[in-house]
Design an enzyme around this catalytic site. Structure first.
Site, short mmCIF file in Angstrom:
data_model
loop_
_atom_site.label_atom_id
_atom_site.label_comp_id
_atom_site.label_asym_id
_atom_site.label_seq_id
_atom_site.Cartn_x
_atom_site.Cartn_y
_atom_site.Cartn_z
N LYS A 173 0.86 -1.18 0.00
CA LYS A 173 0.00 0.00 0.00
C LYS A 173 0.90 1.24 0.00
O LYS A 173 1.94 1.24 0.67
CB LYS A 173 -0.88 -0.04 1.26
CG LYS A 173 -1.92 1.08 1.34
CD LYS A 173 -2.79 0.91 2.59
CE LYS A 173 -3.88 1.98 2.68
NZ LYS A 173 -4.73 1.79 3.88
N SER A 210 -9.74 1.97 3.05
CA SER A 210 -8.83 2.71 2.21
C SER A 210 -7.81 1.86 1.47
O SER A 210 -7.20 2.33 0.51
CB SER A 210 -8.08 3.72 3.07
OG SER A 210 -7.21 3.04 3.98
N SER A 234 -9.97 -0.43 7.23
CA SER A 234 -9.37 -0.23 5.91
C SER A 234 -8.70 -1.44 5.29
O SER A 234 -8.34 -1.42 4.11
CB SER A 234 -8.36 0.92 5.96
OG SER A 234 -9.04 2.16 5.91
#
Lengths: 492, 95, 490
Positions: free
Chosen positions: A76, A151, A175
């Site tokens: 990420k 997210s 997330s």
């Protein structure tokens, strides 16, 4: 090759069925040909990936293969990666080439993993749909008109579309788990303090935790093993031994007590999601587990408490983005105040600014007691609820998200409705507990996720429950048809 | 409790965010819908409850007092929007 | 003058004390001063995204030592908070500090004034925090030629304790006496180098005035960053005067922050900062509560060195010094050590104290050096005092020897030998000189012999002066006196 799990790829590499370079080239090719539509990556690092793959092949030849030797994965874009842009999904850091590696990045690299690139995300991890990224929304491979959740939406979409066998994510209010649920993959948020936050760009420091996202619990176990452990650079990192997560995956569930809180099955919950979840619980019962009704009365206030605590911490954490030492600075500032205000207003997107404003307000003079302090007290109540429940049960289960993947833009103008997407995941962050989401069914061609919450540092137990479920079912093996024809072409 | 555009301007200044006058009303409404949701906290009976700042009941580890860092100025200053003579440059600071 | 009796001054101090750790409070960067700008700014100090603080044990221990030295309660569970504001020398956009649960709780310090009066100043608390970087204003400009500031973050993250007193001081003298005492305590503890000109100790003074007898405090102002005792004294006097004049002219004092400029010796109001005053403190989520056990405290207490108060009492007791002299010497651990060595080597503590407080202090002040750098060692001072006592040199010649030693010309004995400064004590030789003086100055001798008691005494000095002139000061004064008395008698 991309249909194999991380565990299978690990075996294939060990057996010499293919090299790390072949594996890396295969996935890089897949990303290059398929990610245009998904937008799950912000930055690809093919040269570095191939160099790491070659190094992995050499290490294996020399008998020095690490536990993840040659396995490709993606990070990420919230994790700092030395020499590689680390944007956090924001214009603010569009030009930020990190001078150092996050501990998670370092550890996975040390285990031999190969980084293919950095995945898309909601800006500064603030979002549940991946629509707040400066680099544009990520699309859900099950239906590209829908969001992948957020997210960690880029990591989820990339893993679901088998563009990469596994990825890292971070979870502040859901997330990892919510996008895992919306894309049909397995994702684990560890106990707060289990995985180092050094080098992970902070959203809400007392809630943030990094974890693995993959297509199975066994794969998550493999990754978590390498990610976990004490790090003296993070004061909140816990100094206690890491369990062997893979060793206990197959343990029978006989005698397991599963807490089922009625608060996770409210009257407003989509019946189909409720029944999918109950079906999964029935499967575990069949394996010898006992279902126990538990109460978590304060969990009802977890969303309001979270939307004070997280923005408050974020408003302070994001003050360092001031245009002085790195990152975005506006053109031609008239004076110091102008530099601050324009750099920050032009560098941050709308949702980030909203949360900074809410957090600033909640901490400001005259409101601290009514908001921040009160939220911290509610946080204690929520934590106490879980503690009481865990006196009586081993894990707590329920749906991960009250809904399936929704259409792009559906909630863009209504932040509060968007925040409710995390209603079942947020309480876990407030309490600091570990929790996993895994697919447990399909409705209308879209995956449904269920959540397994464990007591502190019981990641092994959560993974054991998830793995046993996945041994008896095949929901985790379902992959979207996205990219099938294109891949066929690519392979030809 | 709710924000009005004037209070919002004060908060925005504290956060060093520039607000477009044109967006101010719409933003005020959105923030108020968030604050309205958050206001449910007032329902909770928390008089006797200790606030929880950290999920784990742990204490701060201490590091030995030793210099472990090298000079990394040249490497990191390359990231700065403006620098000169080893310093980061900003518009004049007036005290 | 009337005004002075009519008004009462109320002073509280906030003192930033830089702790002399090797590394910063939350990172492993060096705290050494004088390095190239930003060469001691690590990832953490620069607030790079993703970086986190880890607390320095040395800073915690030094803060606790301070607390023990001022008889304060040590908070066994102190908490770091964030003080949020934007400033270019504050990289994170917040200062990590303590507010609700500081590491050092209430304590007290005894002070003594020049007139011997004693007083207790209460410490409200002392908390740990990080220093900010520095903004440099010279020589920077952008492409359009507009002035820019340069930011140096070497100082950012240097550990500080901020000591906050109760408003217990009633005059600039009391404030300065407290400040000196605090300086003595932190330097004796070895937790701060005490270099005020380098900013190692910075004083903020809160000053208000009220009419004598009033119960409530007047509105106070805060004058920031005073880095010498002299500036502190001047700034307080000036601020008291300003406030009294303001009120007597019908105005009111407004609560504000003022900046004192040592060069112009004037203070001015800082640009109004009320909009920035909402610091939004909250517990720092990157740091956990600092837990200190009774055993930790006991272990640190065992390492406490002798502190100024104990040393002062010992100097009075062992060396029979006056309370004032003892206070002066005991306040600075280096001066105290110097004195004790000189006292031992000379066998005369009183003389040693006089030399240290008098000639040596004056010379050090004039050359702006600390006693640790004194060119005359304490051993050599002891030797010099011995030579005075055994009659080898007079007090006057001793100063000449001291000067030569200061210039690096050797030990006192070497200087006395090299320059032939040994006192003349040979009675025969001195008698010859006295005879010659009497012979050469018949007129003065006659006048002397005719004079009355008081006047005669004055005139006697002339003959002593002549004797010293003829011997280049080397004549033993007692012997000369005796001989002159005897020979001048009518």
């Amino acid at each position: 090759m991309h249909r194999k799990t991380l565990t299978e790829l690990q075996a294939g590499l060990a057996a010499g069925d293919f090299s790390a370079r072949e594996l890396t080239e295969h996935f890089l090719k897949r990303i290059q040909s398929l990610d245009g539509e998904l937008n799950s990556f912000i930055t690809l690092t093919p040269e570095q990936a191939l160099a790491q793959a070659d190094a992995a092949d050499q290490a294996r030849a020399a008998g020095q293969a690490g536990p993840l030797n040659g396995l490709p994965l993606a990070h990420k874009d919230i994790f700092c990666t030395r020499g590689v842009r680390t944007s956090c999904g924001s214009r603010m850091l569009d030009n930020f080439i990190s001078p150092y590696d996050a501990t998670v990045v370092e550890r996975l690299q040390a285990a031999g993993a190969v980084m293919l690139g950095k995945t898309n995300m909601d800006e500064f991890a603030m979002g549940s749909s991946n629509e707040t990224s400066w680099y544009g929304p990520v699309r859900n491979p099950w239906d590209t008109g829908r969001v992948p959740g957020g997210s960690s939406g880029g990591s989820a979409a990339a893993v679901a579309a088998r563009l990469v066998p596994a990825a890292t994510g971070t979870d502040t209010g859901g997330s990892i788990r919510q996008p895992a649920a919306l894309t049909g993959i397995t994702g684990l948020k560890p106990t707060y303090g289990r995985v180092s936050r050094w080098g992970m760009i902070a959203f809400a420091s007392s809630l943030d935790q990094a974890g693995p996202m993959a297509t199975s619990a066994a794969d998550c176990a493999l990754l978590l093993q390498a990610m976990s452990g004490h790090d003296p650079r993070d004061s909140t990192s816990v100094n206690q031994p890491v369990d062997n997560y893979s060793a206990t995956l197959d343990k029978p569930l006989t005698g397991l007590r599963i807490g089922v809180p009625e608060e996770f099955f409210p009257a407003t919950l989509d019946d189909r999601i409720a029944s999918t979840t109950r079906a999964a619980l029935a499967e575990l019962e069949k394996q010898g587990a006992t279902l126990v009704s538990v109460r978590l009365p304060s969990v009802d206030l977890s969303v309001p408490a979270y939307y004070v605590i997280a923005p408050a911490e974020a408003s302070s954490n994001l003050s360092r983005f001031d245009g002085v030492r790195y990152g975005y600075r506006c053109d031609d500032p008239a004076d110091l105040e102008d530099m601050y205000k324009r750099s920050r207003s032009e560098g941050f997107g709308a949702e980030v600014k909203r949360r900074i404003l809410v957090g600033t307000y909640a901490l400001s003079h005259g409101y601290y007691d009514a908001y921040y302090l009160r939220a911290q007290k509610v946080r204690r109540l929520i934590s106490n609820d879980f503690a009481a429940a865990f006196d009586n049960v081993d894990v707590i289960m329920g749906p991960t998200s009250p809904e399936q993947a929704f259409e792009l833009g559906a909630k863009k103008d209504d932040p509060v409705t968007m925040y409710m997407a995390d209603v079942f995941t947020i309480a876990v962050n407030l309490a600091g507990l570990p929790a996993l989401s895994m697919p447990a069914g399909m409705i209308d061609g879209l995956p449904v996720g269920i959540q397994v919450i464990g007591n502190y540092f019981r990641e092994a137990q959560i993974l054991n429950v998830a793995h046993r479920f996945q041994q008896a079912t095949n929901w985790h093996q379902k992959a979207p048809s996205f990219g099938e024809t294109a891949t066929a072409k690519g392979d030809a | 409790m709710a924000l009005d555009p004037q209070a919002l301007a004060g908060v925005a200044h504290l956060a060093r965010l520039h607000l477009d006058a044109a967006d101010s009303d719409a933003l005020t409404d959105r923030l108020n819908s968030i604050l309205g949701m958050v206001d449910r906290l007032q329902e909770a009976d928390v008089d006797a409850v200790q606030p929880l700042a950290h999920p784990l009941d742990a204490s701060q580890p201490l590091r030995p007092d030793a210099v472990t860092e090298q000079d990394i100025r040249d490497q990191v200053q390359a990231l700065a929007p403006a620098s000169e003579g080893s310093c980061y440059l900003v518009p004049k600071v007036i005290e | 003058m009337e005004k002075i009796t009519e008004w009462e001054t109320v002073i509280g101090l906030e003192i930033h004390v830089q702790l002399s750790t090797a590394s910063k409070i939350f990172s492993g960067s060096s705290t050494a001063v004088g390095a190239e700008p930003n060469s001691q700014a690590s990832l953490v100090d620069l607030a790079m995204p993703g970086t986190l603080p880890v607390l320095n044990r040395g800073a915690v221990e030094k803060a606790i030592l301070f607390g023990l030295a001022v008889n304060a309660e040590i908070c066994q569970r102190s908490v770091f908070e964030r003080k949020n504001y934007f400033y270019p020398d504050l990289p994170k956009g917040y200062q990590t500090t303590q507010l609700e649960a500081p590491i050092v709780g209430p304590g007290k310090v005894d002070i003594q004034l020049e007139n011997g009066e004693k007083k207790v100043v209460r410490i409200h608390h002392a908390h740990l925090e990080e220093d900010a970087g520095k903004s440099l204003h010279e020589e920077f400009s952008d492409a359009q030629g507009r002035g820019m500031s340069g930011i140096d973050l070497n100082r950012a993250g240097t550990p500080l304790i901020e000591v906050v007193t109760e408003p217990d001081m009633r005059s600039p003298e009391e404030a300065v006496a407290f400040a000196r005492k605090l300086h003595g305590i932190v330097t004796s503890l070895g937790i701060c180098d005490g270099e005020m000109s380098q900013g190692s100790m910075r004083f903020d003074v809160n000053v208000s005035v009220r009419r004598k007898g009033d119960e409530t405090l007047g509105t106070r102002t805060e004058t920031k960053n005073l880095n010498s005792f002299r500036f502190m004294d001047a700034a307080i006097r000036q601020e008291v005067q300003r406030q009294i004049e303001l009120i007597e002219d019908g105005g009111t004092v407004i609560q504000e922050t003022r900046l004192y400029n040592g060069d112009t010796q004037a203070s001015r109001s800082m640009r109004s900062k009320e909009d920035a005053n909402d610091y939004r403190y909250f517990p720092c989520p990157d740091l956990l509560p600092v837990v200190v056990t009774d055993a930790d405290i006991a272990a640190l207490r065992a390492t406490l060195p002798e502190l100024p108060d104990a040393r002062e009492a010992r100097f009075i007791d062992s060396y029979q010094l006056s309370a004032y002299d003892a206070g002066l010497l005991a306040g600075n651990r280096f001066a105290a050590a110097y004195f004790e060595t000189a006292a031992q080597h000379s066998g005369d503590a009183k003389l040693a104290a006089n030399w240290v407080i008098g000639d040596i202090s004056a010379r050090l002040n004039a050359e702006d050096i600390a006693i640790e750098q004194c060119p005359v060692s304490a051993e050599n001072l002891g030797q010099l005092i011995q030579r005075i006592k055994d009659g080898t040199v007079s007090s006057k010649i001793a100063r000449q020897v001291f000067d030569a030693c200061w210039q690096g010309e050797g030990s006192p004995d070497e200087v006395i030998a090299a320059k032939g400064l040994k006192q003349m004590s040979d009675t025969g030789e001195l008698e010859k000189i006295v005879d010659q003086i009497i012979a050469d100055n018949a007129e003065q001798v006659a006048a002397y012999q005719a004079a009355e008691g008081g006047k005669q005494k004055k005139m006697f000095g002339f003959f002593v002066g002549q004797a010293m002139k003829l011997t280049q000061g080397k004549a033993n004064p007692q012997q000369i006196n005796a001989l002159l008395q005897q020979k001048l008698a009518p």
